[in-house]
Design a protein around this motif. Structure first.
Motif, PDB file in Angstrom:
ATOM      1  N   THR A   1      -5.345  11.523  -1.354  1.00 55.97           N
ATOM      2  CA  THR A   1      -5.473  10.890  -0.096  1.00 55.97           C
ATOM      3  C   THR A   1      -6.634  11.119   0.844  1.00 55.97           C
ATOM      4  OG1 THR A   1      -4.110  12.151   1.140  1.00 55.97           O
ATOM      5  CG2 THR A   1      -2.761  10.677  -0.220  1.00 55.97           C
TER       6      THR A   1
ATOM      7  N   VAL B   1       0.262   4.936  -3.033  1.00 61.10           N
ATOM      8  CA  VAL B   1      -0.459   6.090  -2.619  1.00 61.10           C
ATOM      9  C   VAL B   1      -0.989   6.685  -3.680  1.00 61.10           C
ATOM     10  CG1 VAL B   1      -0.213   8.126  -1.011  1.00 61.10           C
ATOM     11  CG2 VAL B   1       1.296   6.211  -0.671  1.00 61.10           C
TER      12      VAL B   1
ATOM     13  N   TRP C   1      -2.394   8.442   5.480  1.00 54.75           N
ATOM     14  CA  TRP C   1      -3.174   7.737   4.705  1.00 54.75           C
ATOM     15  C   TRP C   1      -2.880   6.237   4.677  1.00 54.75           C
ATOM     16  CZ3 TRP C   1      -1.915   4.119   0.687  1.00 54.75           C
ATOM     17  CH2 TRP C   1      -2.872   3.784   0.055  1.00 54.75           C
ATOM     18  N   LEU C   2      -1.797   5.757   4.798  1.00 53.77           N
ATOM     19  CA  LEU C   2      -1.134   4.326   4.860  1.00 53.77           C
ATOM     20  C   LEU C   2      -2.106   3.865   6.318  1.00 53.77           C
ATOM     21  CD1 LEU C   2       0.581   1.962   3.997  1.00 53.77           C
ATOM     22  CD2 LEU C   2       2.140   2.622   5.472  1.00 53.77           C
TER      23      LEU C   2
ATOM     24  N   ALA D   1       0.726  -1.071  -0.086  1.00 59.03           N
ATOM     25  CA  ALA D   1       0.089  -0.081  -0.061  1.00 59.03           C
ATOM     26  C   ALA D   1       0.934   1.129   0.113  1.00 59.03           C
ATOM     27  CB  ALA D   1      -0.871  -0.010   1.054  1.00 59.03           C
ATOM     28  N   SER D   2       1.912   1.316   0.656  1.00 57.55           N
ATOM     29  CA  SER D   2       2.907   2.248   0.966  1.00 57.55           C
ATOM     30  C   SER D   2       3.272   2.807  -0.635  1.00 57.55           C
ATOM     31  CB  SER D   2       3.860   2.095   2.067  1.00 57.55           C
ATOM     32  OG  SER D   2       5.055   1.397   1.456  1.00 57.55           O
TER      33      SER D   2
ATOM     34  N   LYS E   1      -6.318   4.848   6.239  1.00 57.08           N
ATOM     35  CA  LYS E   1      -7.163   4.742   5.212  1.00 57.08           C
ATOM     36  C   LYS E   1      -6.912   3.780   4.330  1.00 57.08           C
ATOM     37  CE  LYS E   1      -8.561   9.726   5.195  1.00 57.08           C
ATOM     38  NZ  LYS E   1      -9.950   9.640   5.292  1.00 57.08           N
ATOM     39  N   SER E   2      -5.902   3.091   4.198  1.00 58.19           N
ATOM     40  CA  SER E   2      -5.479   2.211   3.027  1.00 58.19           C
ATOM     41  C   SER E   2      -5.831   0.656   3.648  1.00 58.19           C
ATOM     42  CB  SER E   2      -3.693   2.021   3.107  1.00 58.19           C
ATOM     43  OG  SER E   2      -3.214   1.481   4.152  1.00 58.19           O
ATOM     44  N   GLN E   3      -6.306   0.409   4.766  1.00 57.90           N
ATOM     45  CA  GLN E   3      -6.560  -0.974   4.988  1.00 57.90           C
ATOM     46  C   GLN E   3      -8.008  -1.157   5.165  1.00 57.90           C
ATOM     47  OE1 GLN E   3      -3.795  -3.177   5.111  1.00 57.90           O
ATOM     48  NE2 GLN E   3      -3.124  -1.337   4.175  1.00 57.90           N
TER      49      GLN E   3
END
Length: 223
Positions: free
Chosen positions: A164, A160, A179-180, A156-157, A183-185
């Protein structure tokens, strides 16, 4: 003001001469064990997190037996935490800062954290070891750490999005990491999974991080 007792054992060569040079060990995600800090009450939102970081020697209490969850954390203390969490070693190259004495208790931790790329100086040859870690700094550094611990977060990193959705109050360098972690998971039901202690909108990015907040993010990342 007293500083937290150092962890029982931090795997940087030379810190604990009573043990042979060990292989770096990362904390296992086992259930937390009971701990007895008088200022950590059952039912507090950070209770399980503090229990976890205590059991893994990621964070320790003070000489008076307290944990001080609302207390701040310095850049030097944060480096010690990173060295324990990631099993960091002294780098081959020494890093020199005008405000970090070679015999200071935190010098080896700063060397480990800077050498691994988690922390940087503040400019003009200074590290500011007694400076307080802000929320966006904590999020950035623990985001970098999480990307090395977890393949999903690492992937995910590296992807991006341009937008975001991170509030504009956050510095541009911190937004990808915010964001990581926030919000990413997604969880097993496909819903957003926030690894921070609160939604980004309710976190003041430039305000100092507390020990309880830091413990909660570590717990969410590891557990």
């Amino acid at each position: 003001t007293s500083r937290p007792r150092p962890p029982v054992y931090i795997p940087i060569a030379g810190i604990d001469s009573s043990k042979p040079d060990p292989k770096p060990e990362r904390p296992e995600t086992t259930p937390p064990v009971p701990m007895s800090y008088p200022d950590i009450q059952t039912g507090a939102w950070y209770h399980d997190a503090v229990s976890f970081v205590h059991s893994k020697s990621l964070m320790s209490g003070f000489d008076d037996g307290s944990f001080r969850p609302d207390g701040t954390i310095t850049r030097a203390e944060f480096c010690a935490l990173l060295c324990q969490a990631m099993g960091l070693r002294l780098p081959a190259q020494a890093y020199h800062f005008t405000d970090v004495a070679e015999d200071a208790w935190y010098n080896v931790y700063i060397q480990g954290a800077v050498g691994a790329g988690y922390m940087n100086g503040v400019g003009e040859g200074r590290f500011d070891p007694q400076g307080l870690v802000t929320h966006e700094q904590m999020i950035t550094v623990l985001g970098r750490m999480s990307a090395e611990l977890n393949m999903t977060l690492r992937s995910a990193s590296q992807a991006v999005p341009a937008q975001t959705g991170v509030p504009g109050e956050y510095s541009s360098w911190s937004q990808p990491w915010a964001w990581l972690l926030a919000k990413s998971q997604k969880n097993v039901f496909g819903r957003p999974l926030n690894l921070l202690y609160n939604d980004l909108e309710y976190i003041a990015p430039q305000a100092p991080s507390t020990r309880g907040e830091t413990a909660q993010v570590l717990y969410n990342i590891y557990y």
